[in-house]
Design a protein around this motif. Sequence first.
Motif, PDB file in Angstrom:
ATOM      1  N   ALA A   1     -14.671  50.884 -58.495  1.00 19.97           N
ATOM      2  CA  ALA A   1     -14.228  51.042 -59.883  1.00 19.97           C
ATOM      3  C   ALA A   1     -13.578  49.764 -60.405  1.00 19.97           C
ATOM      4  O   ALA A   1     -13.823  49.347 -61.549  1.00 19.97           O
TER       5      ALA A   1
ATOM      6  N   GLU B   1     -16.294  47.027 -60.986  1.00 14.11           N
ATOM      7  CA  GLU B   1     -17.069  47.303 -62.203  1.00 14.11           C
ATOM      8  C   GLU B   1     -16.236  47.071 -63.454  1.00 14.11           C
ATOM      9  O   GLU B   1     -16.739  46.536 -64.453  1.00 14.11           O
TER      10      GLU B   1
ATOM     11  N   SER C   1     -17.387  52.369 -64.086  1.00 10.26           N
ATOM     12  CA  SER C   1     -16.036  52.256 -63.548  1.00 10.26           C
ATOM     13  C   SER C   1     -15.222  53.509 -63.844  1.00 10.26           C
ATOM     14  O   SER C   1     -14.486  54.002 -62.972  1.00 10.26           O
TER      15      SER C   1
ATOM     16  N   ALA D   1      -8.006  49.165 -62.437  1.00 10.79           N
ATOM     17  CA  ALA D   1      -9.263  49.374 -63.158  1.00 10.79           C
ATOM     18  C   ALA D   1      -9.011  50.055 -64.493  1.00 10.79           C
ATOM     19  O   ALA D   1      -9.581  49.660 -65.528  1.00 10.79           O
TER      20      ALA D   1
END
Length: 349
Positions: free
Chosen positions: A32, A35, A60, A80
Amino acid sequence: RIHETPTPKQLETIRQVTRRAPGFARGWGHLALTEASLGEIDDAGVAPDTMEKRAYRAASREHLLRARALDPALPETYLAEAMLVVDPGQWGERLAIYERGLAVAQDARLYDYRSLDLTRVGRVADALESARRSVALDPLSPRSRNALISNLAYSGATGSARAELEAAERLWPGSEAMREVRFRFDLRFGDAANALRMMDDPRFAPVIGNPGGQPILRAFLRARLDPTSANIEAAVNAATRQQLARYGPKDRLIQTLGYFARVDDAYRLLDAPGTAELWRATTEVLMRAQMRSIRHDRRFMALAKRIGLLDYWRTTGKWPDFCDDADLPYDCKVEAKRFSGAGATATKG
């Protein structure tokens, strides 16, 4: 930037981990985060959003939830989540995410990212404390040391920054990370002659940056070494030509104007039509020590209103540190009332 953007090869390696170990929470957390990093929009607002970046962000979000279902205390999921807040002016939203993450996981990276967003809203002392917490948690991380040195230098504590840099250089002598932070420190705060020597040494090319930007840096350093009117004008002209011709008004030009207290020139740049979004993405530059003359001009509060900072300060009650400067020629709260047309009850927090 605090981190380097990962490569597609690195992303594929992490994907293989999650395919082979679907119950491995940290694998999903790293996926995650990777991304989200690939889905970030350029900090300066130059690189446009793309379908590919949006696809990375969507993936993500999905993988972040999967990781958090397996382990709600993974710091990667909070990093993230904060990266997925793509509006650069959503400082409060990102700070709230870091606080939620730190409540469940004392992680150096969370403190690093928190420090940057605290600086962006002018909470320089809090940012410095966050950077110190990061180093305390991960004392052998060049990233955390770099963030602390930068925070100290940009806050005006150049002596402490120099001491931290020298200590870090003893830990990682000759490393590229330390050469890079040494150059940045000497460029704006330390030994200008040494920064020029580094620029002339091909061994340091990787840490100097794009060759196209070197005329700006050389002119700036010459003006620092010998601040005559002619040298200062040459530094400003070099920054103006390159920044406006290639990129639009960005941080090197505004920092040059701030360093040499060219306040009216700075506001012609800051007030140019269509630049509000750019400055929303780089507010940390406006809070640096060398920008003091810019902040101490009453026009700064009008700029803060356009960017969105003034609304953030009023609604959160977290006023920037510079509002407490003894020689500030205006009152932040009075200016807030003038621009809002309503009473401002916030106090510095």
